[in-house]
Scaffold this motif. Sequence first.
Motif, PDB file in Angstrom:
ATOM      1  N   THR A   1     105.383  52.745  27.825  1.00  0.00           N
ATOM      2  CA  THR A   1     105.459  51.104  29.237  1.00  0.00           C
ATOM      3  C   THR A   1     105.964  51.103  29.429  1.00  0.00           C
ATOM      4  O   THR A   1     107.555  51.298  30.198  1.00  0.00           O
TER       5      THR A   1
ATOM      6  N   THR B   1      99.031  46.413  26.404  1.00  0.00           N
ATOM      7  CA  THR B   1      98.896  46.745  25.184  1.00  0.00           C
ATOM      8  C   THR B   1      98.692  45.298  24.753  1.00  0.00           C
ATOM      9  O   THR B   1      98.752  43.919  25.049  1.00  0.00           O
TER      10      THR B   1
ATOM     11  N   THR C   1     105.606  51.850  22.916  1.00  0.00           N
ATOM     12  CA  THR C   1     104.808  51.237  21.610  1.00  0.00           C
ATOM     13  C   THR C   1     105.020  52.423  20.882  1.00  0.00           C
ATOM     14  O   THR C   1     105.255  53.851  20.789  1.00  0.00           O
TER      15      THR C   1
END
Length: 450
Positions: A230, A265, A323
Amino acid sequence: MKQHLVAFGSVVLYVAGIAILLQLHTSEFYAKTYVSENALLIGEAETTFHRRHLQLASSFTKRYNRLSLAPPPQTNAIWLANELEALGIDAGVHSFSCPDKSRGETVVAIIRAPRTSGSEAIVLASRYSEPSSSAQLIANGDVVDGMGLSMALMSCLSDVQWLSKDVLLVLTPDRCGDAGISDWLDVYFNPSNVLERDRVSYSNDTFFRAGLIRGGFNFNFVANSMDYVTISLHGKNGALPNLDLINTIDRTVRFVEHKSVVLYTPETPFVQWLFSNFNDYISMSYEALGMFVFAAQQAIGLPTDDHGLFLEYNIESITLGVTSRNLDDGSVISLGRVAEMGVHSLSNLSENLHQSFYFYLLPVSHVYVSIGQYMIPLVLIVLGCFLSKAHTAVNADGHHFLEALMRLCVVSTQGVVLYVLCDRPLMELALLYVGSIVLIAPLLKIQQLF
């Protein structure tokens, strides 16, 4: 008749602008990203971040959190500095005042690049929280957080010979928020402030300096596996890092580590807050969702992590995270390799990143909408409003024109005041805005004197 034509034209321009704005996430408007700075040499060198470095990062994370079971005689910050010095890295601790008036301690470490004058640097940053007895953080396995990975990365970089810039590591207490990074940057760029601080020296009598900071990476995650990398990039008041920095990480992740990069996300706090009242947002295309969230984050103007404070000092930086599905498969090592190759690319630079865009929209990490594209709907929207108001102003008598001018002055004054006070909390800004309306609104009665 003329008035109706102007109104119709204004509506057409406004609707056209909105329609184009809603289509910016489509392939007709975006383009694939590309690297403008050839000196970055992305992925050209072999990484030296190996399994032992991941184990070292996990060891730092677990041993630090086990301090909650047996607190050391020294502070947590000094314990971290001790660990860094045990690796042969110069480290120190200095204190600052947290927003709640308590004392916080920042850990600063430095690697001096061989055969350089020490006039340039790269910065790594992360936060350390209070030691936790959480089973996830002290159990067996390769659980790693941003603090542990950044310390292991420093160990890795201390052995390489290609560094052309010094590397700084800044660890700040999580309980103090972004005050730790803010204080360190203030002292770093304003040396006179060192004498005005209550500073605790550790192993060194001077404040660590390394010249001009070209770029940096902030780490914020806790995971024992990695599905995606990310990237968080928004800074204060919509500031963005140079697009080449994002391209460097994106290409390293996708083409060297063969992983995917995401900007948001469903678990991202901002996404959850933005769509808290909508149950069907997942039905939106990923590009449309990404464009909407990106633009909304830009409009709010708040930094998404500590990297935003570096951007205020013209230091190109982003926050990296992962993640995870808690598979405990050691895949977090990929983020360590990506970070090392990112440092390698920045080390190759002989000047600041400047050849790529600073104004852009990113539906996803590898495509962008340039300022030349998103200015088109903006101009149409503004032109539609201006055309209507200009026609009204030209045909209005003096009394109504003065009233409109007064209202414009009031709104402009409110905007200037809010911009100057943009560091205040959002609730205070809202109260200030409402209060300014109550106090300034009586001025609108001035036109009655004419």
